[in-house]
Design an enzyme around this catalytic site. Structure first.
Site, PDB file in Angstrom:
ATOM      1  N   GLU A 152       0.827  -1.207   0.000  1.00  0.00           N
ATOM      2  CA  GLU A 152       0.000   0.000   0.000  1.00  0.00           C
ATOM      3  C   GLU A 152       0.869   1.269   0.000  1.00  0.00           C
ATOM      4  O   GLU A 152       0.813   2.105   0.898  1.00  0.00           O
ATOM      5  CB  GLU A 152      -0.958   0.006   1.189  1.00  0.00           C
ATOM      6  CG  GLU A 152      -1.991  -1.096   1.129  1.00  0.00           C
ATOM      7  CD  GLU A 152      -3.090  -0.981   2.170  1.00  0.00           C
ATOM      8  OE1 GLU A 152      -4.223  -1.426   1.901  1.00  0.00           O
ATOM      9  OE2 GLU A 152      -2.820  -0.435   3.266  1.00  0.00           O
TER      10      GLU A 152
ATOM     11  N   GLU B  39      -6.206  -7.131  -1.526  1.00  0.00           N
ATOM     12  CA  GLU B  39      -6.856  -7.181  -0.221  1.00  0.00           C
ATOM     13  C   GLU B  39      -8.320  -6.804  -0.382  1.00  0.00           C
ATOM     14  O   GLU B  39      -8.641  -5.803  -1.032  1.00  0.00           O
ATOM     15  CB  GLU B  39      -6.209  -6.204   0.772  1.00  0.00           C
ATOM     16  CG  GLU B  39      -4.782  -6.495   1.129  1.00  0.00           C
ATOM     17  CD  GLU B  39      -4.237  -5.510   2.161  1.00  0.00           C
ATOM     18  OE1 GLU B  39      -5.050  -4.867   2.868  1.00  0.00           O
ATOM     19  OE2 GLU B  39      -3.005  -5.378   2.239  1.00  0.00           O
TER      20      GLU B  39
END
Length: 625
Positions: free
Chosen positions: A180, A289
């Site tokens: 991320e 995710e």
């Protein structure tokens, strides 16, 4: 709001699209197959917490109650990949919490997975603990290194990981360089945005990619770069334009998306982003995710990330069927990516049910257990079957029907147009939910007497009638959804860092069932406002209640009258559940218009909530007395 329930009457049949269908008596959860799904579609799960859970006594059971290894349970239901994260030295991170996910544990998980035929994605965080948009800290061992030395650190660390996995005979099938990384990694050197245009960060990324390619010239390992905010196309364009076009870092195969529907927008937002990004950069795409809740219950003392407000924003009910249908929706989005570039998805920590000792950090509990795919006793939920059933092309396709619809309510004062809700929450037989627009016969009714009234209208998409109960009373709140009891932002406009301001529910965070909650791990700024029209001339008061962390953040309530003058009142917070009410009074309104709201300039980790916004005409208040 009340709800209207259809028990047998089918109001409409909608295009099935990405949705599941009603559950026949023979199945607890059932979903339609996904057209166009690749034969090698990734149906993955991040299982990084598993070793820590097992160490603390976790036991897993399949849906029939058979005690079994958790990886085998997943495979039995159609899972074909696992994802494991690696932290540099967890003892310097969260002191053993979060799964203590070092390389040794990742190696052990990879060995177990490969032994039963599962493929492996390795997620390198390049930190001693959690790495995400709000925290990308340089590991302890590298903290004093120069930018040039950090590039070598990344190269050496990555190369060692590949060598160790290869030596064990479990070469990863895919690897992530960072986790991320929207705001960079290895802060402060690799933090974004940066005065150098991100060149230091992108050199770190290039170093990690090169380390893998040097050992894998045949490209057996797919390389991924992974961002959060899966529904935000601007985030992805800005980042990858800088990475690929401005800095020439292009030796990777896959773009990874974090997509949590209660944070990152609708499935439609995700679909548009997947399609655009894969075409714009010529890359395959993976939802690295995702998760959906099966309940809003909490099974330990740690406050959960997912509650009623998050369930409503996710677009699916907090049920086992809703969890399965939500996952199917993500798979359908990926299957629809042009040129077959939608590789698949990974469910984040579906095994992380509440086990004492296996918390998100040492000494804390689990804030994720109602987003897992096991119940509080470790028994697999029927929603696991979605991984298998989406590929069953022989299964029938059954239409989706309406099962439940909210009945809206509104209130107002005499002589002032009532602001009616413009949409209504509708639940369907597959447990997906939509906010559908309402067409009212009178969109802004005005009443000359106090009392109870009703306005009729229709929800055209489902060809259904609807009515709104209207209460006219003195000192009525002239704002729509001022108490956030609908757990939505209906009536409000949020600009700036929208992700930091979301409806929530929870004792102490709201004065009723809902409130507007704010938080950011890095500095943030947003404005939330509502425009009110048709006001009777006179003096008005606006007020709001707030609670939250005490710090130096700048926070104010404002009211803009129809002459354009903006009046403000500072909002200060002194701690959790310590509610304080702020007012702006005696604002003259002559031409019928006002804008009210809050401005927030939050320091890192500023958290809190606002609730019970009220705008009322002071003359009405006096009349009520």
């Amino acid at each position: 709001m009340r709800k209207t329930i259809w028990k047998s009457m089918i109001l409409s049949t909608l295009a099935v699209g990405s949705f599941a269908f009603p559950v026949p008596a023979s199945a607890a959860v059932q979903v339609n197959p996904v057209p166009g799904l690749r034969q090698d579609f990734i149906k993955g799960a991040d299982v990084s917490m598993l070793p820590e859970m097992e160490k603390n006594g976790a036991v897993f059971y399949d849906v029939d109650g058979t005690k079994m290894d958790e990886l085998q349970i997943m495979k039995n239901h159609g899972v074909n990949w696992i994802r494991v994260r690696i932290w540099n030295d967890p003892k310097y991170g969260v002191l053993g919490g979060g799964g203590y996910t070092d390389e040794q544990r990742a190696l052990e998980l990879a060995k177990r997975a490969k032994a039963i035929g599962l493929k492996v994605l390795v997620d390198l965080h390049y930190s001693d603990g959690w790495a995400d948009p709000g925290q990308q800290y340089t590991p302890h061992a590298w903290k004093n290194d120069s930018p040039q030395k950090l590039e070598q650190d990344v190269y050496d660390f990555t190369r060692k990981i590949v060598q160790d996995f290869r030596q064990q005979g479990t070469l990863p099938d895919m690897m992530q360089i960072g986790n991320e990384v929207k705001n960079g990694m290895l802060w402060p050197v690799g933090k974004l945005p940066a005065k150098d245009g991100g060149k230091a960060f992108f050199r770190l990324m290039a170093s990690g990619l090169k380390a893998v390619r040097d050992l894998d010239p045949d490209h057996k390992i797919k390389l991924m770069i992974h961002l959060p905010d899966g529904g935000d196309n601007d985030v992805y364009r800005k980042f990858f334009d800088m990475l690929v076009k401005d800095n020439g870092v292009n030796d990777f195969d896959v773009i990874g998306f974090s997509y949590y529907p209660f944070w990152h927008g609708s499935l439609q937002d995700l679909q548009k982003n997947l399609d655009d990004v894969s075409a714009r950069y010529g890359k395959e795409v993976v939802v690295a995710e995702t998760a959906y809740g099966f309940t809003t219950d909490n099974y330990d003392q740690e406050k959960n990330h997912y509650g009623p407000a998050e369930a409503r924003r996710s677009g699916f009910t907090a049920t086992v069927q809703g969890q399965a249908s939500g996952l199917r929706g993500v798979m359908s989005d990926l299957a629809a990516v042009p040129d077959g570039r939608g590789l698949g998805l990974f469910y984040w920590e579906p095994d992380w049910y509440a086990v004492p000792g296996a918390g998100w950090k040492a000494g804390s509990g689990n804030n994720w257990e109602n987003l897992s795919m096991f119940d509080q006793n470790g028994k697999a939920l029927d929603s696991w079957d979605v991984f298998r059933d989406v590929s069953d092309e022989t299964a029938p396709v059954v239409p989706v029907t309406v099962t439940e619809m909210d009945e809206p309510e509104a209130e107002g004062s005499t002589g002032i147009p009532v602001k009616l809700p413009q949409s209504v929450l509708v639940t369907f037989s597959d447990e997906h939910q939509e906010m559908l627009p309402i067409v009212w016969k009178d969109s802004a009714p005005v009443y000359d007497k106090d009392g109870d009234y009703s306005v009729s209208g229709s929800v055209e998409k489902i060809d259904a009638p609807i009515s709104c109960d209207v209460t006219i009373k003195p000192k009525a709140n002239l704002l729509q959804n001022g108490d956030f009891e609908s757990l939505s932002l209906d009536g409000w406009t949020v600009t700036g860092d929208k992700w930091t301001a979301q409806p929530t529910s929870g004792k102490g965070d709201a004065k009723g069932e809902g409130s507007l909650h704010y938080w950011g791990g890095t500095p943030y700024q947003f404005t939330m406002s509502q425009e009110v029209m048709g006001l009777t001339p006179g003096k008005y008061t606006v007020q709001v209640s707030a609670q939250g962390k005490e710090d130096s953040s700048k926070f104010c309530l404002f009211l803009i009258g129809d002459n354009g003058e903006k009046k403000t009142a500072e909002i200060s917070t002194t701690g959790w559940n310590q509610w304080r009410t702020v007012k702006i009074a005696d604002v003259e309104i002559k031409n019928g218009k006002a804008v009210v709201g809050v401005d927030m300039k939050g320091a890192p980790d500023k958290w809190g909530s606002v609730d019970n916004f009220k705008l009322y005409r002071q003359e009405d208040s006096k009349a009520a007395k």
